[in-house]
Scaffold this motif. Sequence first.
Motif, PDB file in Angstrom:
ATOM      1  N   ASP A  89       0.557  -1.581   0.537  1.00 32.54           N
ATOM      2  CA  ASP A  89       0.282   0.023  -0.094  1.00 32.54           C
ATOM      3  C   ASP A  89       1.319   1.233  -0.128  1.00 32.54           C
ATOM      4  N   ILE A  90       2.069   1.274   0.458  1.00 35.97           N
ATOM      5  CA  ILE A  90       2.958   2.499   1.012  1.00 35.97           C
ATOM      6  C   ILE A  90       3.502   2.487  -0.719  1.00 35.97           C
ATOM      7  N   ASP A  91       3.793   0.963  -1.104  1.00 36.91           N
ATOM      8  CA  ASP A  91       4.468   1.742  -2.885  1.00 36.91           C
ATOM      9  C   ASP A  91       3.634   1.894  -3.378  1.00 36.91           C
ATOM     10  N   ALA A  92       2.742   1.404  -3.584  1.00 35.57           N
ATOM     11  CA  ALA A  92       1.739   2.327  -4.277  1.00 35.57           C
ATOM     12  C   ALA A  92       1.468   3.403  -4.285  1.00 35.57           C
ATOM     13  N   ALA A  93       1.539   4.638  -3.238  1.00 34.65           N
ATOM     14  CA  ALA A  93       1.539   5.530  -2.781  1.00 34.65           C
ATOM     15  C   ALA A  93       3.246   6.717  -3.298  1.00 34.65           C
ATOM     16  N   VAL A  94       3.956   6.454  -3.814  1.00 35.33           N
ATOM     17  CA  VAL A  94       5.214   6.819  -3.977  1.00 35.33           C
ATOM     18  C   VAL A  94       5.705   6.796  -5.729  1.00 35.33           C
ATOM     19  N   ALA A  95       5.579   7.682  -6.069  1.00 34.18           N
ATOM     20  CA  ALA A  95       6.619   7.495  -7.390  1.00 34.18           C
ATOM     21  C   ALA A  95       7.307   6.792  -7.859  1.00 34.18           C
ATOM     22  N   ARG A  96       8.537   6.648  -6.371  1.00 36.21           N
ATOM     23  CA  ARG A  96       9.313   5.435  -7.632  1.00 36.21           C
ATOM     24  C   ARG A  96       9.518   3.866  -7.262  1.00 36.21           C
ATOM     25  N   THR A  97       8.241   3.994  -6.338  1.00 41.37           N
ATOM     26  CA  THR A  97       7.848   2.552  -6.305  1.00 41.37           C
ATOM     27  C   THR A  97       6.472   1.968  -6.896  1.00 41.37           C
ATOM     28  N   ARG A  98       5.232   2.613  -7.383  1.00 39.63           N
ATOM     29  CA  ARG A  98       4.203   2.204  -7.966  1.00 39.63           C
ATOM     30  C   ARG A  98       4.155   0.941  -8.926  1.00 39.63           C
ATOM     31  N   SER A  99       5.779   1.278  -9.518  1.00 38.73           N
ATOM     32  CA  SER A  99       5.725   0.973 -11.157  1.00 38.73           C
ATOM     33  C   SER A  99       5.401  -0.975 -10.311  1.00 38.73           C
ATOM     34  N   ARG A 100       6.171  -1.119  -8.908  1.00 45.48           N
ATOM     35  CA  ARG A 100       6.879  -2.698  -8.562  1.00 45.48           C
ATOM     36  C   ARG A 100       5.731  -3.790  -8.900  1.00 45.48           C
ATOM     37  N   PRO A 101       5.830  -5.034  -9.046  1.00 49.63           N
ATOM     38  CA  PRO A 101       4.986  -5.436 -10.184  1.00 49.63           C
ATOM     39  C   PRO A 101       3.409  -5.966  -8.388  1.00 49.63           C
ATOM     40  N   LEU A 102       3.653  -5.817  -7.312  1.00 50.66           N
ATOM     41  CA  LEU A 102       2.219  -6.054  -6.787  1.00 50.66           C
ATOM     42  C   LEU A 102       1.480  -4.639  -6.352  1.00 50.66           C
ATOM     43  N   PRO A 103       2.114  -3.600  -6.557  1.00 46.28           N
ATOM     44  CA  PRO A 103       1.302  -1.792  -6.475  1.00 46.28           C
ATOM     45  C   PRO A 103       0.270  -2.302  -7.943  1.00 46.28           C
ATOM     46  N   SER A 104       1.243  -1.900  -9.018  1.00 43.50           N
ATOM     47  CA  SER A 104       0.642  -2.368 -10.165  1.00 43.50           C
ATOM     48  C   SER A 104       0.055  -3.456 -10.414  1.00 43.50           C
ATOM     49  N   GLY A 105      -0.508  -5.097  -9.761  1.00 43.94           N
ATOM     50  CA  GLY A 105      -1.183  -5.341 -10.360  1.00 43.94           C
ATOM     51  C   GLY A 105      -0.487  -7.092 -10.756  1.00 43.94           C
ATOM     52  N   HIS A 205      17.512   9.391   0.675  1.00 44.89           N
ATOM     53  CA  HIS A 205      17.428  10.449   0.076  1.00 44.89           C
ATOM     54  C   HIS A 205      16.425  10.557  -1.042  1.00 44.89           C
ATOM     55  N   GLN A 206      16.356   9.711  -2.297  1.00 39.73           N
ATOM     56  CA  GLN A 206      15.793   9.456  -3.001  1.00 39.73           C
ATOM     57  C   GLN A 206      13.818   9.708  -2.903  1.00 39.73           C
ATOM     58  N   ASP A 207      14.327   9.597  -1.494  1.00 40.66           N
ATOM     59  CA  ASP A 207      11.823   9.463  -1.661  1.00 40.66           C
ATOM     60  C   ASP A 207      11.843  10.520  -0.440  1.00 40.66           C
ATOM     61  N   ARG A 208      12.212  10.962   0.080  1.00 39.14           N
ATOM     62  CA  ARG A 208      12.164  12.406   1.029  1.00 39.14           C
ATOM     63  C   ARG A 208      10.426  13.168   1.401  1.00 39.14           C
ATOM     64  N   GLU A 209      10.540  13.361  -0.380  1.00 42.24           N
ATOM     65  CA  GLU A 209       8.841  13.887  -0.505  1.00 42.24           C
ATOM     66  C   GLU A 209       7.862  12.591  -0.175  1.00 42.24           C
ATOM     67  N   ASP A 210       8.063  11.743  -0.828  1.00 37.74           N
ATOM     68  CA  ASP A 210       7.260  11.262  -0.862  1.00 37.74           C
ATOM     69  C   ASP A 210       6.448   9.992   0.721  1.00 37.74           C
ATOM     70  N   ASP A 211       8.229  10.250   1.298  1.00 37.25           N
ATOM     71  CA  ASP A 211       7.771   9.657   3.074  1.00 37.25           C
ATOM     72  C   ASP A 211       7.025  10.097   3.454  1.00 37.25           C
ATOM     73  N   ALA A 212       7.989  11.674   3.680  1.00 39.44           N
ATOM     74  CA  ALA A 212       6.932  12.468   4.348  1.00 39.44           C
ATOM     75  C   ALA A 212       5.549  12.928   3.784  1.00 39.44           C
ATOM     76  N   ILE A 213       4.983  12.172   2.988  1.00 33.66           N
ATOM     77  CA  ILE A 213       3.651  11.992   2.607  1.00 33.66           C
ATOM     78  C   ILE A 213       2.607  11.263   2.720  1.00 33.66           C
ATOM     79  N   VAL A 214       3.237  10.562   2.741  1.00 33.91           N
ATOM     80  CA  VAL A 214       3.064   8.994   3.009  1.00 33.91           C
ATOM     81  C   VAL A 214       2.743   8.774   4.700  1.00 33.91           C
ATOM     82  N   GLY A 215       3.966   8.934   5.010  1.00 30.28           N
ATOM     83  CA  GLY A 215       3.790   8.848   6.864  1.00 30.28           C
ATOM     84  C   GLY A 215       5.116   8.061   7.060  1.00 30.28           C
ATOM     85  N   VAL A 216       5.429   7.584   6.001  1.00 25.80           N
ATOM     86  CA  VAL A 216       7.253   7.023   6.293  1.00 25.80           C
ATOM     87  C   VAL A 216       8.338   7.611   6.729  1.00 25.80           C
ATOM     88  N   ARG A 217       9.150   6.444   7.797  1.00 25.26           N
ATOM     89  CA  ARG A 217      10.412   8.139   8.790  1.00 25.26           C
ATOM     90  C   ARG A 217      11.002   6.624   8.502  1.00 25.26           C
TER      91      ARG A 217
END
Length: 305
Positions: A89-105, A205-217
């Motif tokens: 679910d987190i990967d689906a909300a992050v630009a760099r990871t939403r194309s991974r096999p599970l969030p992409s379906g 540091h690649q995911d700082r902005e997305d992580d802050a939005i989705v609440g990942v630390r």
Amino acid sequence: MTDPAPSPVADAPPENWVDTSAPAFARPFLRLARADRPIGTWLLLLPCWWSVALATEDWRNAWLLALFALGAIVMRGAGCTYNDIVDRDIDAAVARTRSRPLPSGAVSLPAAWAFLVAQSLVGLAVLLSLNAYAIWLGFASLLLVAIYPFMKRITDWPQIVLGLAFNWGALMGWAAVTGGLSLAPVALYLGAVFWTIGYDTIYAHQDREDDAIVGVRSSALKLGPATYKWMWVFYGAALAGFAAAGALAGLGIFFWIGLGLAAAHLVRQIRRLDIDDPSLCLQLFRSNRDFGLILFAAIVAGQFV
């Protein structure tokens, strides 16, 4: 045949073998195991190789290098599969990871669990080929592996848990050779943990902005611009651990020459780092394979030359 999954995954190297050569039906599962991004396998494998080389004074145990290579491939794949199941679910909300096999379906959740079991069984077969001490030591790492994906939800320092789990091979290699542990592999392990905290902070540091939005630390969010000075601490502690391991193992002069070259590599990483340049962060993260190979060559040279 049509490729059933997006090609390539966002952070995969261009023209990787999975996207160019693997059968289309296998690509989603190979991506799930990160076969298109082999850097993680290298970073898991290299502490094993360091430890085997540190523990042996001849080449009788060279077969362990191949055995640990197989184990690193399947267990890194299993770890990534498990991580993606937990983080889908987190990967689906992050630009760099939403194309991974599970969030992409591209891969269903039941298929991912089945793939995880299959990889784990191969890893178990590799583990059971070692001596009893190494087998039980290997089982002891499973708690760290199990809790790691959840750490980014509860602490600013998931990189510490990653370091503890990902570098278990620094203990395993020595145990596989000697049937026990001593201070040298413990120093190697501690150095490797700090190394991982450093390189994974760069990666995060690649995911700082997305992580802050989705609440990942992460340590990247925690440190921010202070990352630059803290990298000297992380990599300095890593080098101190590696130096202590070499001294405790009685390695020769060529180890110290090689360690100096490895240290220069880490210094260059820090001096080049720009936390606001995601592509450079990924490049510097991947360059840690080269650092690991330099250190492996240093240990071998210090042991055998």
